[in-house]
Design a protein around this motif. Structure first.
Motif, PDB file in Angstrom:
ATOM      1  N   LYS A  21       8.538 -17.452 -35.210  1.00 21.49           N
ATOM      2  CA  LYS A  21       8.903 -16.766 -33.972  1.00 21.49           C
ATOM      3  C   LYS A  21       8.115 -15.478 -33.755  1.00 21.49           C
ATOM      4  O   LYS A  21       7.906 -15.083 -32.609  1.00 21.49           O
ATOM      5  N   HIS A  22       7.716 -14.811 -34.834  1.00 24.15           N
ATOM      6  CA  HIS A  22       7.036 -13.521 -34.730  1.00 24.15           C
ATOM      7  C   HIS A  22       5.743 -13.602 -35.540  1.00 24.15           C
ATOM      8  O   HIS A  22       5.774 -13.934 -36.729  1.00 24.15           O
ATOM      9  N   LEU A  23       4.626 -13.253 -34.899  1.00 22.12           N
ATOM     10  CA  LEU A  23       3.317 -13.395 -35.526  1.00 22.12           C
ATOM     11  C   LEU A  23       2.494 -12.144 -35.265  1.00 22.12           C
ATOM     12  O   LEU A  23       2.425 -11.649 -34.135  1.00 22.12           O
ATOM     13  N   MET A  24       1.859 -11.649 -36.341  1.00 16.92           N
ATOM     14  CA  MET A  24       0.927 -10.529 -36.246  1.00 16.92           C
ATOM     15  C   MET A  24      -0.366 -10.919 -36.943  1.00 16.92           C
ATOM     16  O   MET A  24      -0.355 -11.339 -38.105  1.00 16.92           O
ATOM     17  N   PRO A  31       1.403 -21.510 -31.283  1.00 15.85           N
ATOM     18  CA  PRO A  31       2.665 -22.168 -30.905  1.00 15.85           C
ATOM     19  C   PRO A  31       3.512 -21.266 -30.020  1.00 15.85           C
ATOM     20  O   PRO A  31       3.147 -20.124 -29.710  1.00 15.85           O
ATOM     21  N   ALA A  32       4.657 -21.772 -29.615  1.00 19.91           N
ATOM     22  CA  ALA A  32       5.592 -20.981 -28.813  1.00 19.91           C
ATOM     23  C   ALA A  32       6.191 -19.880 -29.682  1.00 19.91           C
ATOM     24  O   ALA A  32       6.782 -20.153 -30.734  1.00 19.91           O
ATOM     25  N   ALA A  37      -2.074 -16.139 -20.571  1.00 22.60           N
ATOM     26  CA  ALA A  37      -0.958 -16.173 -19.623  1.00 22.60           C
ATOM     27  C   ALA A  37      -0.641 -17.576 -19.145  1.00 22.60           C
ATOM     28  O   ALA A  37       0.432 -17.798 -18.562  1.00 22.60           O
ATOM     29  N   HIS A  38      -1.514 -18.545 -19.393  1.00 22.65           N
ATOM     30  CA  HIS A  38      -1.311 -19.911 -18.907  1.00 22.65           C
ATOM     31  C   HIS A  38      -1.103 -20.903 -20.050  1.00 22.65           C
ATOM     32  O   HIS A  38      -1.221 -22.113 -19.839  1.00 22.65           O
ATOM     33  N   THR A  39      -0.790 -20.431 -21.244  1.00 21.22           N
ATOM     34  CA  THR A  39      -0.554 -21.303 -22.390  1.00 21.22           C
ATOM     35  C   THR A  39       0.945 -21.472 -22.614  1.00 21.22           C
ATOM     36  O   THR A  39       1.779 -20.828 -21.971  1.00 21.22           O
ATOM     37  N   ARG A  40       1.300 -22.324 -23.564  1.00 24.03           N
ATOM     38  CA  ARG A  40       2.710 -22.535 -23.878  1.00 24.03           C
ATOM     39  C   ARG A  40       3.321 -21.326 -24.574  1.00 24.03           C
ATOM     40  O   ARG A  40       4.540 -21.156 -24.578  1.00 24.03           O
ATOM     41  N   THR A  41       2.482 -20.496 -25.170  1.00 21.94           N
ATOM     42  CA  THR A  41       3.003 -19.278 -25.794  1.00 21.94           C
ATOM     43  C   THR A  41       3.599 -18.340 -24.759  1.00 21.94           C
ATOM     44  O   THR A  41       4.587 -17.641 -25.029  1.00 21.94           O
ATOM     45  N   ALA A  42       3.019 -18.298 -23.563  1.00 23.18           N
ATOM     46  CA  ALA A  42       3.488 -17.378 -22.530  1.00 23.18           C
ATOM     47  C   ALA A  42       4.871 -17.743 -22.010  1.00 23.18           C
ATOM     48  O   ALA A  42       5.573 -16.886 -21.462  1.00 23.18           O
ATOM     49  N   MET A  43       5.298 -18.976 -22.173  1.00 22.79           N
ATOM     50  CA  MET A  43       6.579 -19.399 -21.621  1.00 22.79           C
ATOM     51  C   MET A  43       7.759 -18.780 -22.362  1.00 22.79           C
ATOM     52  O   MET A  43       8.824 -18.573 -21.770  1.00 22.79           O
ATOM     53  N   SER A  44       7.594 -18.468 -23.646  1.00 17.73           N
ATOM     54  CA  SER A  44       8.692 -17.931 -24.447  1.00 17.73           C
ATOM     55  C   SER A  44       8.426 -16.522 -24.960  1.00 17.73           C
ATOM     56  O   SER A  44       9.262 -15.974 -25.681  1.00 17.73           O
ATOM     57  N   LEU A  45       7.307 -15.923 -24.608  1.00 17.73           N
ATOM     58  CA  LEU A  45       6.915 -14.632 -25.166  1.00 17.73           C
ATOM     59  C   LEU A  45       7.770 -13.518 -24.570  1.00 17.73           C
ATOM     60  O   LEU A  45       7.868 -13.372 -23.351  1.00 17.73           O
ATOM     61  N   GLU A  46       8.384 -12.714 -25.454  1.00 16.77           N
ATOM     62  CA  GLU A  46       9.211 -11.585 -25.039  1.00 16.77           C
ATOM     63  C   GLU A  46       8.602 -10.242 -25.416  1.00 16.77           C
ATOM     64  O   GLU A  46       8.967  -9.225 -24.818  1.00 16.77           O
ATOM     65  N   SER A  47       7.714 -10.215 -26.396  1.00 20.46           N
ATOM     66  CA  SER A  47       7.074  -8.972 -26.828  1.00 20.46           C
ATOM     67  C   SER A  47       5.604  -9.260 -27.092  1.00 20.46           C
ATOM     68  O   SER A  47       5.267 -10.191 -27.831  1.00 20.46           O
TER      69      SER A  47
END
Length: 637
Positions: free
Chosen positions: A357-360, A378-379, A400-410
């Protein structure tokens, strides 16, 4: 004559009876005048009798009295002459008197003082009450006790352990609750030898070895362990800053054995070992088999994978360490631009983590992570991209147009040096669930040559953004554009901003006024040292500049108060100073660092890499240690 009198009386009685039996004609409704405070007359006449011996019946032509529609009619008059009792009335319920509130107060005031103030029962509660409390109540008390020894990220380790040890001696119920709380999150002690008693023949022992022996002897206690916190004294030994190489190797071996005996381990915080030699890799194999691990950080900045220093750790071993981490939620990968992990290694690692869920990602080689790798993420809920040479404006705009952007909160972008303002417009416009956005870089993003400064397409807007950290070192038009977007209401959910580069105070004027603080001589010297032609990323300098703007606004008169005497002459004049900000704004203007005592606004991986001692004084003596600053990996997002 005597015979005629009864006949006359009889005629009179008959005439009276006929008179009473007659019905009067009801007046028409049209002729009746309706008065505002009088009831409307009914269109029929009511007949009243004055004698019980005369029974009157309405004639056929007279209108009858309307009957009740209710099926249950309650008669309050007597049904027979035997039940008649003049002056009496039958009630359905027996009436009773109710004392009014003022009568109750008057009655209480007449009581003696001893009766109005009963003596409190000072006897202790029965023991059965505490024995019947659920386990959750005990854990809530213990969690509150932990907060009493914690101030932000600073933990009083000795005070917390002393309080838990005292609760172990209360009774069995408290012993079970405190023991579970103590072993659920263990503060790992140092591996220093304990002081020996005089004339003692026992070998030296350490607290870390005693903890290992306890976990070896009791599998039940070992199964309670969920979190291991490395203290500052132990981290110094592990990092080779304090102690010899032999002590460091022995400490790593004990740490590996402790991890092996904790089957339900989820998190190790306080220290992220840097991969420098074969000693640092001793913890990787025990951690690789912990299937319940939820957070991990790779610090391979100084590693030489496959080289002579780390002969037993190659890139494929690095990838296979993630095979059993099906529950891992937080991953931090810090590398070096000179270190080549291999093409596709990062994507192979992320594919093995279904719960991530969190990646750096920090300082990866341009061949290991680039625009193409960014599209395969991933998401996620939180993403931090830190000093990645392979990313450009085009790649971040496509994010901004990938699947990651659909669930990204931070989303945190640090040191990427993006130059196009269109990139941030696309991000903020398409990330519908974004709550936090952080941008830290030296270059100010500007508009493209074809974009006009007055067009509405240049504005930044986000309906869901709540926290904005905009740290641009070199002044440009982007900060003014942020201020215009806030003023025009394009950030309706924004509640907090942190803009250290707000040199003109444009954003500060749109937020709630900040409190005025006292500036000492060292602060004024700091202002004189840095002139206007030089830019420095120093948070204290931004705080002083904000306070100077507050003082300048106080000198500007907001309104004047003029006092006249009875002769209409001015006797006194008062000037009420103004303030900088908007009292009706819901946005907080913050310039506080993420880490207490830091000179930078944003937290870095170096802040969570090792715990730091917090001192009460600036001399940093051992006696002035107030606690330890323990930060988790979650604070990076």
């Amino acid at each position: 004559m005597a015979d005629e009198l009864p006949k006359t009386r009889l005629k009179r009685s008959k005439s009276l009876k006929n008179l009473l039996s007659r019905t009067r004609k009801a007046p028409s409704v049209q002729d009746e005048e309706l008065l505002p405070c009088r009831p409307v007359k009914q269109p029929f006449a009511q007949v009243h009798t004055t004698s019980d011996d005369i029974h009157l019946r309405p004639t056929d032509g007279a209108p009858g009295v309307p009957q009740r529609t209710s099926s249950q009619q309650r008669n309050t008059w007597p049904t027979s002459h035997k039940e008649r009792n003049p002056g009496s009335y039958n009630f359905d319920t027996v009436p009773h008197l109710v004392r009014t509130p003022w009568e109750s107060e008057r009655r209480m005031s007449r009581r003696p003082q001893s009766q109005r103030l009963p003596v409190k029962d000072m006897r202790p509660l029965p023991r059965r009450i505490f024995e019947q409390l659920p386990r959750e109540i005990y854990h809530c008390i213990l969690d509150h006790l932990e907060t009493q020894h914690t101030a932000r990220a600073t933990v009083d380790v000795l005070g917390l352990q002393s309080s838990l040890k005292a609760l172990l001696l209360v009774n069995r119920r408290w012993h079970r609750a405190a023991r579970e709380h103590m072993y659920r999150e263990i503060l790992l002690p140092s591996n220093d030898d304990l002081p020996k008693r005089a004339l003692s023949l026992r070998s030296s022992n350490t607290r870390l070895k005693m903890l290992l022996r306890t976990l070896e002897e009791s599998a039940a206690l070992a199964s309670m362990v969920r979190h291991l916190r490395v203290t500052a004294s132990l981290a110094c030994t592990l990092d080779r800053a304090d102690g010899s190489l032999v002590d460091r190797r022995a400490t790593y071996s004990i740490m590996a054995d402790i991890i092996n005996h904790c089957p339900n381990l989820e998190l190790i915080s306080g220290y992220s070992p840097a991969v420098r030699d074969s000693v640092d890799t001793k913890l990787f194999i025990p951690l690789a088999v912990r299937s319940g691990l939820k957070s991990h950080a790779w610090n391979i900045q100084a590693a030489q994978l496959g080289g002579g220093l780390v002969p037993d750790f190659d890139p494929m071993d690095f990838v296979e360490c993630h095979d059993d981490w099906r529950s891992l939620e937080t991953l931090v990968l810090c590398s070096s631009p000179d270190l080549d992990l291999g093409i596709g290694m990062v994507s192979a690692v992320l594919q093995r983590l279904p719960s991530l869920k969190h990646l750096m990602l920090s300082r990866l080689n341009r061949h290991d992570f680039h625009n193409g790798t960014l599209m395969t993420l991933p998401a996620l809920r939180s993403l931090r991209l830190d000093n990645l040479e392979g990313l450009t404006d085009h790649g971040i705009e496509q994010l901004a147009h990938t699947r990651t952007a659909m669930s990204l909160e931070s989303l945190s972008l640090v040191g990427l040096e993006l130059t196009s303002l269109r990139t941030f417009q696309q991000l903020l416009a398409n990330l519908g669930r974004l709550r936090k956005f952080v941008l830290v870089q030296d270059t100010s993003p500007e508009m493209l040559p074809g974009m006009q400064a007055t067009s509405s397409g240049t504005a930044l807007a986000s309906a869901s953004l709540q926290y904005l950290h905009w740290d641009i070192l070199v002044a440009g038009t982007s900060t003014a554009l942020i201020a215009n977007s806030i003023a025009s209401g394009r950030f309706p959910s924004l509640t907090k901003v942190k803009v250290p580069g707000d040199y003109e105070g444009a954003i500060q004027a749109l937020c709630r006024p900040i409190a005025q603080e006292t500036l000492d001589a060292s602060d004024l010297e700091l202002i004189d040292r840095f002139n206007s032609d030089r830019y420095e990323r120093f948070l204290r300098l931004s705080q002083i500049q904000a306070q100077l703007r507050v003082r300048e606004s106080r000198q500007q008169p907001s309104f004047n108060v003029v006092v006249h005497d009875e002769n209409k002459r001015i006797s006194a004049t008062h000037v009420i100073g103004g303030y900088l900000g908007d009292m009706e704004s819901k946005i907080e203007y913050s310039l506080e660092p993420d880490v207490e005592g830091s000179h930078y606004s944003l937290i870095d991986f170096g802040d969570v890499e090792m715990p730091k001692a917090v001192y009460e004084k600036r001399n940093e003596m051992d006696r002035s240690v107030r606690g330890e600053q323990l930060l988790d990996l979650s604070t990076l997002f």
